[in-house]
Design a protein around this motif. Structure first.
Motif, mmCIF file in Angstrom:
data_model
loop_
_atom_site.group_PDB
_atom_site.id
_atom_site.type_symbol
_atom_site.label_atom_id
_atom_site.label_comp_id
_atom_site.label_asym_id
_atom_site.label_seq_id
_atom_site.Cartn_x
_atom_site.Cartn_y
_atom_site.Cartn_z
ATOM 1 N N LEU A 42 0.795 -1.487 0.023
ATOM 2 C CA LEU A 42 -0.208 0.055 0.154
ATOM 3 C C LEU A 42 0.891 1.019 -0.016
ATOM 4 C CD1 LEU A 42 -3.008 -1.038 2.578
ATOM 5 C CD2 LEU A 42 -2.898 -0.682 -0.051
ATOM 6 N N ILE A 43 2.002 1.287 0.939
ATOM 7 C CA ILE A 43 2.920 2.367 1.061
ATOM 8 C C ILE A 43 3.252 2.523 -0.418
ATOM 9 C CG2 ILE A 43 5.175 3.173 1.658
ATOM 10 C CD1 ILE A 43 4.342 1.878 4.324
ATOM 11 N N GLU A 44 3.955 1.485 -1.175
ATOM 12 C CA GLU A 44 4.481 1.725 -2.437
ATOM 13 C C GLU A 44 3.295 1.939 -3.481
ATOM 14 O OE1 GLU A 44 6.424 -1.910 -3.509
ATOM 15 O OE2 GLU A 44 7.980 -1.790 -1.814
ATOM 16 N N PHE A 45 2.064 1.713 -3.503
ATOM 17 C CA PHE A 45 1.283 2.163 -4.556
ATOM 18 C C PHE A 45 0.890 3.540 -4.241
ATOM 19 C CE2 PHE A 45 -3.146 3.247 -4.649
ATOM 20 C CZ PHE A 45 -3.444 2.849 -6.146
ATOM 21 N N GLU A 46 1.135 3.959 -2.826
ATOM 22 C CA GLU A 46 0.889 5.466 -2.976
ATOM 23 C C GLU A 46 1.872 6.401 -3.401
ATOM 24 O OE1 GLU A 46 -1.832 7.057 -2.144
ATOM 25 O OE2 GLU A 46 -3.179 5.206 -1.462
ATOM 26 N N ILE A 47 3.270 5.798 -3.281
ATOM 27 C CA ILE A 47 4.441 6.532 -3.580
ATOM 28 C C ILE A 47 4.104 6.753 -4.964
ATOM 29 C CG2 ILE A 47 6.703 6.299 -3.973
ATOM 30 C CD1 ILE A 47 6.722 5.078 -0.979
ATOM 31 N N ARG A 48 4.048 5.475 -5.944
ATOM 32 C CA ARG A 48 3.801 5.434 -7.357
ATOM 33 C C ARG A 48 2.905 6.258 -7.942
ATOM 34 N NH1 ARG A 48 4.928 -0.485 -6.671
ATOM 35 N NH2 ARG A 48 7.043 -0.651 -7.214
ATOM 36 N N ARG A 49 1.705 6.321 -7.168
ATOM 37 C CA ARG A 49 0.429 7.153 -7.565
ATOM 38 C C ARG A 49 0.705 8.508 -7.626
ATOM 39 N NH1 ARG A 49 -4.393 9.305 -5.698
ATOM 40 N NH2 ARG A 49 -3.752 9.190 -3.604
ATOM 41 N N ASP A 50 1.508 8.940 -6.412
ATOM 42 C CA ASP A 50 1.761 10.386 -6.467
ATOM 43 C C ASP A 50 3.032 10.651 -5.772
ATOM 44 O OD1 ASP A 50 1.796 12.917 -6.202
ATOM 45 O OD2 ASP A 50 -0.125 13.421 -4.737
ATOM 46 N N ASP A 52 5.262 12.923 -5.768
ATOM 47 C CA ASP A 52 5.613 14.307 -5.156
ATOM 48 C C ASP A 52 4.777 14.374 -3.742
ATOM 49 O OD1 ASP A 52 7.279 14.916 -7.091
ATOM 50 O OD2 ASP A 52 5.758 15.715 -8.331
ATOM 51 N N ARG A 53 4.026 13.676 -3.493
ATOM 52 C CA ARG A 53 3.265 13.655 -2.154
ATOM 53 C C ARG A 53 4.116 13.612 -0.816
ATOM 54 N NH1 ARG A 53 -1.936 9.761 -1.076
ATOM 55 N NH2 ARG A 53 -3.180 10.797 0.327
ATOM 56 N N PRO A 54 3.827 14.112 -0.018
ATOM 57 C CA PRO A 54 4.842 14.397 1.234
ATOM 58 C C PRO A 54 4.803 12.945 1.844
ATOM 59 C CG PRO A 54 3.531 16.480 1.303
ATOM 60 C CD PRO A 54 2.764 15.615 0.022
ATOM 61 N N ASN A 55 5.771 12.664 2.716
ATOM 62 C CA ASN A 55 5.534 11.279 3.574
ATOM 63 C C ASN A 55 4.462 11.350 4.468
ATOM 64 O OD1 ASN A 55 7.833 10.521 1.816
ATOM 65 N ND2 ASN A 55 9.447 11.202 3.211
ATOM 66 N N GLY A 56 4.354 12.179 5.038
ATOM 67 C CA GLY A 56 3.477 12.316 6.283
ATOM 68 C C GLY A 56 2.021 12.231 5.695
ATOM 69 N N GLU A 57 1.707 12.630 4.751
ATOM 70 C CA GLU A 57 0.275 12.532 4.039
ATOM 71 C C GLU A 57 0.131 10.708 3.895
ATOM 72 O OE1 GLU A 57 -0.946 15.146 0.964
ATOM 73 O OE2 GLU A 57 -0.029 16.974 2.094
ATOM 74 N N ILE A 58 1.190 10.256 3.186
ATOM 75 C CA ILE A 58 1.007 8.870 2.770
ATOM 76 C C ILE A 58 1.036 8.170 4.010
ATOM 77 C CG2 ILE A 58 2.354 7.042 1.603
ATOM 78 C CD1 ILE A 58 3.492 9.063 -0.380
ATOM 79 N N ALA A 59 1.580 8.522 4.820
ATOM 80 C CA ALA A 59 1.682 7.775 6.280
ATOM 81 C C ALA A 59 0.249 7.966 6.713
ATOM 82 C CB ALA A 59 2.522 8.514 7.141
ATOM 83 N N LYS A 60 -0.484 9.110 6.837
ATOM 84 C CA LYS A 60 -1.785 9.056 7.404
ATOM 85 C C LYS A 60 -2.565 8.217 6.575
ATOM 86 C CE LYS A 60 -1.686 13.683 9.382
ATOM 87 N NZ LYS A 60 -2.075 14.978 9.134
ATOM 88 N N LEU A 70 9.591 6.472 4.278
ATOM 89 C CA LEU A 70 10.933 6.823 3.886
ATOM 90 C C LEU A 70 11.738 5.525 3.277
ATOM 91 C CD1 LEU A 70 12.014 9.537 6.519
ATOM 92 C CD2 LEU A 70 11.697 9.821 4.088
ATOM 93 N N LYS A 71 11.432 4.580 4.197
ATOM 94 C CA LYS A 71 12.061 3.219 3.637
ATOM 95 C C LYS A 71 11.676 2.686 2.549
ATOM 96 C CE LYS A 71 12.786 -1.420 5.823
ATOM 97 N NZ LYS A 71 12.578 -2.338 6.925
ATOM 98 N N ALA A 72 10.377 2.741 2.351
ATOM 99 C CA ALA A 72 9.849 2.206 0.888
ATOM 100 C C ALA A 72 10.038 3.107 -0.124
ATOM 101 C CB ALA A 72 8.080 2.205 1.016
ATOM 102 N N ARG A 73 10.225 4.556 0.066
ATOM 103 C CA ARG A 73 10.817 5.122 -1.066
ATOM 104 C C ARG A 73 12.302 5.160 -1.480
ATOM 105 N NH1 ARG A 73 8.032 9.831 -2.664
ATOM 106 N NH2 ARG A 73 6.527 10.819 -1.168
ATOM 107 N N ARG A 74 13.014 4.644 -0.456
ATOM 108 C CA ARG A 74 14.476 4.186 -0.733
ATOM 109 C C ARG A 74 14.502 2.915 -1.441
ATOM 110 N NH1 ARG A 74 15.545 5.796 4.939
ATOM 111 N NH2 ARG A 74 16.185 7.923 4.953
#
Length: 85
Positions: A42-50, A52-60, A70-74
């Motif tokens: 789910l984290i990777e999906f949200e990162i790929r989807r957007d 440029d979205r801030p990490n805090g928003e994805i975490a919420k 951050l770990k998933a982004r790396r």
């Protein structure tokens, strides 16, 4: 999102990503291991989807910690760099 003759809402796309991760789990995976795989997906999906979205928003949205995002982004950045080589 439309893909061919099918349309999926954001909630359904998230569910599909989680199901796909669940299918990659080893046969003897525990409930906790499967939950971790789903959360990572789910984290990777949200990162790929957007991206440029801030990490805090994805975490919420995913209900996880900012360090997990951050770990998933790396991890995604490392895998994309390997593909380029």
């Amino acid at each position: 999102t439309r893909r061919g003759d099918k349309a999926h809402c954001l909630q359904c796309r998230r569910a599909i990503a989680a199901e796909a991760a669940n299918e990659t789990a080893p046969a003897g995976a525990t409930r906790e291991e499967r939950a971790k795989l789903r959360a990572e997906a789910l984290i990777e999906f949200e990162i790929r989807r957007d991206p440029d979205r801030p990490n805090g928003e994805i975490a919420k949205v995913v209900r996880c910690s900012v360090p997990a995002v951050l770990k998933a982004r790396r991890r995604l950045e490392a895998s994309s760099q390997k593909k380029r080589r």
